[in-house]
Motif scaffolding. Structure first.
Motif, PDB file in Angstrom:
ATOM      1  N   TRP A 230       0.807  -1.215   0.000  1.00 43.42           N
ATOM      2  CA  TRP A 230       0.000   0.000   0.000  1.00 43.42           C
ATOM      3  C   TRP A 230       0.847   1.275   0.000  1.00 43.42           C
ATOM      4  CZ3 TRP A 230      -0.439  -3.786   3.826  1.00 43.42           C
ATOM      5  CH2 TRP A 230       0.254  -3.529   5.024  1.00 43.42           C
ATOM      6  N   LEU A 231       2.167   1.101  -0.044  1.00 44.84           N
ATOM      7  CA  LEU A 231       3.042   2.269  -0.153  1.00 44.84           C
ATOM      8  C   LEU A 231       3.158   2.677  -1.622  1.00 44.84           C
ATOM      9  CD1 LEU A 231       4.933   4.249   1.313  1.00 44.84           C
ATOM     10  CD2 LEU A 231       6.795   2.631   0.889  1.00 44.84           C
ATOM     11  N   LYS A 232       2.826   3.905  -1.920  1.00 41.45           N
ATOM     12  CA  LYS A 232       2.806   4.390  -3.300  1.00 41.45           C
ATOM     13  C   LYS A 232       4.071   5.210  -3.605  1.00 41.45           C
ATOM     14  CE  LYS A 232      -0.998   6.288  -4.717  1.00 41.45           C
ATOM     15  NZ  LYS A 232      -2.173   7.190  -4.743  1.00 41.45           N
ATOM     16  N   ASN A 233       4.413   5.225  -4.881  1.00 36.12           N
ATOM     17  CA  ASN A 233       5.509   6.069  -5.395  1.00 36.12           C
ATOM     18  C   ASN A 233       6.858   5.715  -4.774  1.00 36.12           C
ATOM     19  OD1 ASN A 233       3.372   7.488  -6.651  1.00 36.12           O
ATOM     20  ND2 ASN A 233       3.194   8.849  -4.877  1.00 36.12           N
ATOM     21  N   ASP A 248       3.494   8.031  -0.544  1.00 35.86           N
ATOM     22  CA  ASP A 248       2.100   8.196  -0.147  1.00 35.86           C
ATOM     23  C   ASP A 248       1.559   6.813   0.253  1.00 35.86           C
ATOM     24  OD1 ASP A 248      -0.322   9.319   0.400  1.00 35.86           O
ATOM     25  OD2 ASP A 248      -0.713  10.069  -1.618  1.00 35.86           O
ATOM     26  N   VAL A 249       0.386   6.782   0.828  1.00 35.52           N
ATOM     27  CA  VAL A 249      -0.215   5.537   1.284  1.00 35.52           C
ATOM     28  C   VAL A 249      -1.584   5.375   0.635  1.00 35.52           C
ATOM     29  CG1 VAL A 249      -1.149   4.292   3.276  1.00 35.52           C
ATOM     30  CG2 VAL A 249       1.024   5.526   3.464  1.00 35.52           C
ATOM     31  N   ASP A 250      -1.843   4.191   0.095  1.00 36.36           N
ATOM     32  CA  ASP A 250      -3.155   3.837  -0.453  1.00 36.36           C
ATOM     33  C   ASP A 250      -3.861   2.954   0.574  1.00 36.36           C
ATOM     34  OD1 ASP A 250      -5.357   2.985  -1.807  1.00 36.36           O
ATOM     35  OD2 ASP A 250      -4.279   2.254  -3.577  1.00 36.36           O
ATOM     36  N   ASP A 251      -4.730   3.569   1.380  1.00 35.73           N
ATOM     37  CA  ASP A 251      -5.390   2.837   2.464  1.00 35.73           C
ATOM     38  C   ASP A 251      -6.270   1.712   1.944  1.00 35.73           C
ATOM     39  OD1 ASP A 251      -4.349   4.115   4.729  1.00 35.73           O
ATOM     40  OD2 ASP A 251      -5.717   5.802   4.466  1.00 35.73           O
ATOM     41  N   SER A 252      -6.737   1.825   0.701  1.00 36.37           N
ATOM     42  CA  SER A 252      -7.625   0.791   0.163  1.00 36.37           C
ATOM     43  C   SER A 252      -6.894  -0.533  -0.043  1.00 36.37           C
ATOM     44  CB  SER A 252      -8.240   1.240  -1.161  1.00 36.37           C
ATOM     45  OG  SER A 252      -7.246   1.364  -2.170  1.00 36.37           O
ATOM     46  N   ARG A 253      -5.574  -0.485  -0.082  1.00 38.24           N
ATOM     47  CA  ARG A 253      -4.791  -1.698  -0.304  1.00 38.24           C
ATOM     48  C   ARG A 253      -4.295  -2.318   0.997  1.00 38.24           C
ATOM     49  NH1 ARG A 253      -0.491  -1.525  -4.979  1.00 38.24           N
ATOM     50  NH2 ARG A 253      -0.822  -3.751  -4.657  1.00 38.24           N
ATOM     51  N   ARG A 254      -4.601  -1.694   2.102  1.00 41.48           N
ATOM     52  CA  ARG A 254      -4.194  -2.259   3.384  1.00 41.48           C
ATOM     53  C   ARG A 254      -5.003  -3.513   3.686  1.00 41.48           C
ATOM     54  NH1 ARG A 254      -1.202   0.781   7.034  1.00 41.48           N
ATOM     55  NH2 ARG A 254      -0.925   3.005   6.530  1.00 41.48           N
ATOM     56  N   ALA A 255      -4.363  -4.463   4.337  1.00 40.06           N
ATOM     57  CA  ALA A 255      -5.068  -5.681   4.747  1.00 40.06           C
ATOM     58  C   ALA A 255      -6.048  -5.318   5.849  1.00 40.06           C
ATOM     59  CB  ALA A 255      -4.072  -6.727   5.221  1.00 40.06           C
ATOM     60  N   ARG A 256      -7.272  -5.818   5.708  1.00 40.63           N
ATOM     61  CA  ARG A 256      -8.300  -5.503   6.706  1.00 40.63           C
ATOM     62  C   ARG A 256      -8.443  -6.667   7.702  1.00 40.63           C
ATOM     63  NH1 ARG A 256      -8.883  -0.117   6.500  1.00 40.63           N
ATOM     64  NH2 ARG A 256      -9.174   0.592   4.376  1.00 40.63           N
TER      65      ARG A 256
END
Length: 256
Positions: A230-233, A248-256
Motif C-alpha cells: 500500500w506504499l505508493k511512489n 504516499d499511502v493507499d489505504d484501500s490496499r491495506r489488509a483488513r
C-alpha cells in the motif's frame, strides 16, 4: 563511497613527501576490502578504485583505475613500508583510528587491526559517538577515521569536492587534502558542461587522490528495501534524496 580516511595534516601519516605517501599506500595495500565486504556486507558492496562511485562519469571501467592501492598485496605493502622508513613497522608509532559506536563497528575494527598487523602496523581503536566523530574530524584531531559519503546529486564533482583544498575541515574535505594542481583542475570542471573532456579531467583528479593515498577505499553500498504493497511512489534512488517526499499511502490496499 565507504572509506577509511587519513588526516593529511597529521604529523605521522600526513604530508606529500614520497615516504609519507608510501606509508599510506602500504596501509591501503595491507587491507582486504573483499574480506570486509564478505564478512560485514554479505558481499553485496561494489569494490572499486577512487572516490567516484558506480554510475557516475569518472568511475573506472570495471572499478579498476590505471593506478591502484587496492589490497591485499602484502609483499608490496611491506616493501613500501620499508621504503617509508618503517621496515616491518619498526619505529612507526601506534595509529589511532576513530570510528563511531554501534552496529558491527567493533567487529570491523578487529578485522582492520588484524589485517594491518600483518605488516607490523599497530592500531589504537577509538570508538566515539557519531557526533564526536564529526567534531573530531572537523577539528582535525583524527589520524585515521571511518566514514561514508552519500553523493548529493549524480555528478562526480560532488565526490571530488571532498578533496578541494578550500573545503578542508570543518568543510567536506575531512582529509584536509591540499594539492594546488587538484584545486586548479577542480575549479575548471565546475564551469564545464558534461562531456569527454570534463570526464577526462575528473579521472585525472580521481587518480591523483589514489596516488596520494588520501584514503583506504573504496566500497559502494548496495541497499535492499522492503515495502508494503500500500506504499505508493516508492522508487528509492542513491542519486537523489528528495524521493521521500513523494511517498504516499493507499489505504484501500491495506489488509483488513
Amino acid at each position: 563511497f565507504i572509506f577509511i580516511g587519513f588526516n593529511m595534516e597529521d604529523k605521522v601519516l600526513g604530508g606529500y613527501a614520497p615516504e609519507r605517501i608510501k606509508l599510506r599506500q602500504a596501509i591501503c595495500l595491507a587491507m582486504d576490502l573483499q574480506e570486509i565486504n564478505d564478512a560485514f556486507y554479505n558481499g553485496l558492496n561494489t569494490i572499486y578504485d577512487g572516490p567516484i562511485p558506480p554510475g557516475l562519469d569518472g568511475y573506472p571501467p570495471d572499478g579498476e583505475a590505471p593506478v591502484s592501492n587496492r589490497g591485499p598485496d602484502l609483499a608490496r605493502a611491506k616493501r613500501l613500508l620499508a621504503e617509508a622508513g618503517f621496515p616491518d613497522g619498526k619505529g612507526l608509532p601506534e595509529i589511532t583510528l576513530y570510528s563511531s559506536k554501534g552496529g558491527n563497528n567493533a567487529e570491523q575494527m578487529q578485522m582492520f587491526i588484524r589485517q594491518l598487523a600483518r605488516i607490523g602496523v599497530r592500531i589504537n581503536p577509538r570508538f566515539v559517538d557519531f557526533s564526536e566523530l564529526i567534531e573530531a574530524t572537523n577539528n582535525k584531531r583524527t589520524q585515521m577515521f571511518t566514514f561514508a559519503w552519500g553523493t548529493d546529486y549524480p555528478d562526480a564533482e560532488n565526490n571530488l569536492a571532498m578533496f578541494y583544498g578550500p573545503n578542508a575541515a570543518p568543510g567536506a574535505n575531512h582529509f584536509n587534502y591540499n594539492r594546488p594542481e587538484f584545486d586548479e583542475i577542480y575549479r575548471r570542471i565546475l564551469v564545464m558542461k558534461p562531456g569527454p573532456e570534463r570526464t577526462a579531467l575528473m579521472e585525472q583528479l580521481r587518480d591523483m587522490t589514489i596516488r596520494d593515498a588520501a584514503y583506504v577505499g573504496s566500497m559502494g553500498r548496495t541497499r535492499y528495501y522492503l515495502s508494503n504493497p500500500w506504499l505508493k511512489n516508492f522508487k528509492p534512488s542513491e542519486d537523489f534524496y528528495n524521493w521521500l517526499k513523494y511517498l504516499d499511502v493507499d489505504d484501500s490496499r491495506r489488509a483488513r
